[in-house]
Design an enzyme around this catalytic site. Structure first.
Site, PDB file in Angstrom:
ATOM      1  N   LEU A  58      67.159  58.754   2.531  1.00  0.00           N
ATOM      2  CA  LEU A  58      66.140  58.223   3.525  1.00  0.00           C
ATOM      3  C   LEU A  58      66.424  58.783   4.686  1.00  0.00           C
ATOM      4  O   LEU A  58      67.641  59.248   5.122  1.00  0.00           O
ATOM      5  CB  LEU A  58      66.688  56.795   3.585  1.00  0.00           C
ATOM      6  CG  LEU A  58      66.102  55.510   2.869  1.00  0.00           C
ATOM      7  CD1 LEU A  58      66.705  54.276   2.959  1.00  0.00           C
ATOM      8  CD2 LEU A  58      64.552  55.391   3.016  1.00  0.00           C
ATOM      9  N   ASP A  59      65.476  58.941   5.535  1.00  0.00           N
ATOM     10  CA  ASP A  59      65.502  59.730   6.976  1.00  0.00           C
ATOM     11  C   ASP A  59      66.377  58.822   7.641  1.00  0.00           C
ATOM     12  O   ASP A  59      66.506  57.740   7.595  1.00  0.00           O
ATOM     13  CB  ASP A  59      63.964  59.668   7.757  1.00  0.00           C
ATOM     14  CG  ASP A  59      63.198  60.616   7.036  1.00  0.00           C
ATOM     15  OD1 ASP A  59      63.746  61.550   6.532  1.00  0.00           O
ATOM     16  OD2 ASP A  59      61.968  60.494   7.044  1.00  0.00           O
ATOM     17  N   PRO A  60      67.181  59.310   8.795  1.00  0.00           N
ATOM     18  CA  PRO A  60      68.141  59.016   9.408  1.00  0.00           C
ATOM     19  C   PRO A  60      67.691  57.458  10.192  1.00  0.00           C
ATOM     20  O   PRO A  60      68.478  56.500  10.361  1.00  0.00           O
ATOM     21  CB  PRO A  60      68.632  60.007  10.323  1.00  0.00           C
ATOM     22  CG  PRO A  60      68.618  61.285   9.530  1.00  0.00           C
ATOM     23  CD  PRO A  60      67.300  60.934   8.870  1.00  0.00           C
ATOM     24  N   ALA A  62      65.384  55.804   9.408  1.00  0.00           N
ATOM     25  CA  ALA A  62      64.887  54.548   8.379  1.00  0.00           C
ATOM     26  C   ALA A  62      65.926  53.683   7.885  1.00  0.00           C
ATOM     27  O   ALA A  62      67.215  53.937   7.909  1.00  0.00           O
ATOM     28  CB  ALA A  62      64.296  55.245   7.156  1.00  0.00           C
ATOM     29  N   ARG A 195      56.437  59.982   5.915  1.00  0.00           N
ATOM     30  CA  ARG A 195      55.907  60.521   7.337  1.00  0.00           C
ATOM     31  C   ARG A 195      54.638  61.376   7.348  1.00  0.00           C
ATOM     32  O   ARG A 195      53.968  61.178   8.287  1.00  0.00           O
ATOM     33  CB  ARG A 195      57.122  61.403   7.877  1.00  0.00           C
ATOM     34  CG  ARG A 195      58.124  60.739   8.518  1.00  0.00           C
ATOM     35  CD  ARG A 195      59.430  61.510   8.706  1.00  0.00           C
ATOM     36  NE  ARG A 195      60.025  62.258   7.710  1.00  0.00           N
ATOM     37  CZ  ARG A 195      60.584  63.579   7.710  1.00  0.00           C
ATOM     38  NH1 ARG A 195      60.075  64.178   8.960  1.00  0.00           N
ATOM     39  NH2 ARG A 195      61.191  63.896   6.661  1.00  0.00           N
TER      40      ARG A 195
END
Length: 332
Positions: A58-60, A62, A195
């Site tokens: 997961l993106d930071p 998120a 994204r």
């Protein structure tokens, strides 16, 4: 040995004992602004587990569901990452950024009139199904062993069209719309960059768009309602209640649909050979339609184990026969 040496050695903390007797999957509600790797490290330390691995980053910025496998369960981490995922995200129209989210260099497009909800709804329909997606430059995809985001941070560019891949979106729906904020629900398969969906939608609408927030609400059978914060996990372990939060690997298997195939196809797949979905369906002992873009569990009528395979489009796209790529085989 001098007194100074004795004092130094006695002051050293005892060597940590890593537990090898604790196995299962912990469902973490990843907090914002930490990496998935940091969350894995935290859970590993909380449980003193000898091994730990996450199941898809997961993106930071998120938050949400991040299954983390401990010890023996790490063997199926790759399968968990292949499960269908669900997201709730807020996209901000009228702006864009180099990272495709709010953490990058944001450009305001000076939009004064935003599209109607009906126009946006029509625009997102093209993304439902199996489509080609170009991932963002700021991603963990590697080129010559180096993550692309490291190149991006140095100001270097790369032709991301070379990294386009086919992905499958099952659902893409508007939850609310108060310009410039658009909240959507997305149910997607492995490899999807939410994204990029925001970036592409912004281009289609002519407004620009970026991700303002992202919450992963489900991974396969694991829901956000099943997830624990890191603080909650620390308290649970402190009270020796680890068994309450450890999920069994069988739950992952149960979430993967099972189909009976011919003995010949089963043997080939169990040996790691790739087959086309069409050929396997035709040779099956009973009529079967394998779900495209998903993980499947394949067995034969002897009951001697099963093979988990990924039903994926070939490099030429979904118009040509889909491929069954075996990931792992189990014998009875």
């Amino acid at each position: 040995m001098t007194p100074e040496t004795q004092t130094t050695q006695s002051a050293r903390p005892p060597k940590r004992k890593w537990r090898e007797d604790i196995h299962g999957i912990v469902i973490v509600d990843k907090p914002a602004d930490i990496t998935s790797f940091a969350a894995v490290k935290a859970v590993k330390n909380i449980f003193s587990a000898a091994k730990a691995g996450h199941t898809g980053t997961l993106d930071p910025f998120a938050t949400g569901v991040l299954p983390i496998c401990l010890n023996r369960a790490t063997k199926i981490a790759g399968l968990v990452s292949g499960l269908v995922k669900e997201y709730k995200t807020v996209m901000r129209l009228g702006v864009s950024s180099d990272t495709y989210d709010r953490t990058g260099k944001v450009q305001d497009h000076g939009i004064t009139k935003f599209p109607a909800r009906e126009e946006i709804d029509r625009a997102i329909q093209k993304y439902i199904g199996t489509i080609s997606q170009t991932p963002p430059l700021f991603s963990a995809i590697k080129v010559e062993g180096k993550p692309l985001y490291k190149l991006a941070r140095k100001g270097e560019s790369y032709d991301m069209e070379k990294k386009a891949r086919f992905i499958t979106i099952e659902r893409y729906e508007i939850l609310s719309y108060e310009p410039p904020l658009l909240e959507v629900y997305i149910r997607a398969h492995k490899g999807t960059y939410v994204r990029s969906l925001a970036q592409d939608l912004g281009k289609d609408l002519g407004t620009g768009a970026l991700l303002d927030s992202l919450v992963r609400t489900r991974v396969g059978p694991f829901s956000i309602d099943d997830a624990y914060s890191l603080d909650e996990l620390r308290e649970i372990v402190k009270e020796s209640r680890e068994s309450e939060v450890l999920r069994k690997w069988e739950e992952v298997m149960d979430a993967i649909p099972e189909f009976a195939v011919s003995r010949a196809d089963f043997l080939e797949l169990s040996q790691g050979k790739i087959r086309t979905a069409d050929a396997v369906e035709k040779a099956a002992p009973a009529p079967v339609t394998l779900p495209r873009g998903s993980l499947v569990r394949l067995t034969d009528r002897t009951g001697r184990g099963f093979v988990v395979a990924e039903c994926t489009p070939s490099e030429e796209g979904p118009q040509v026969p889909w491929l069954l790529k075996p990931l792992r085989a189990w014998s009875a």
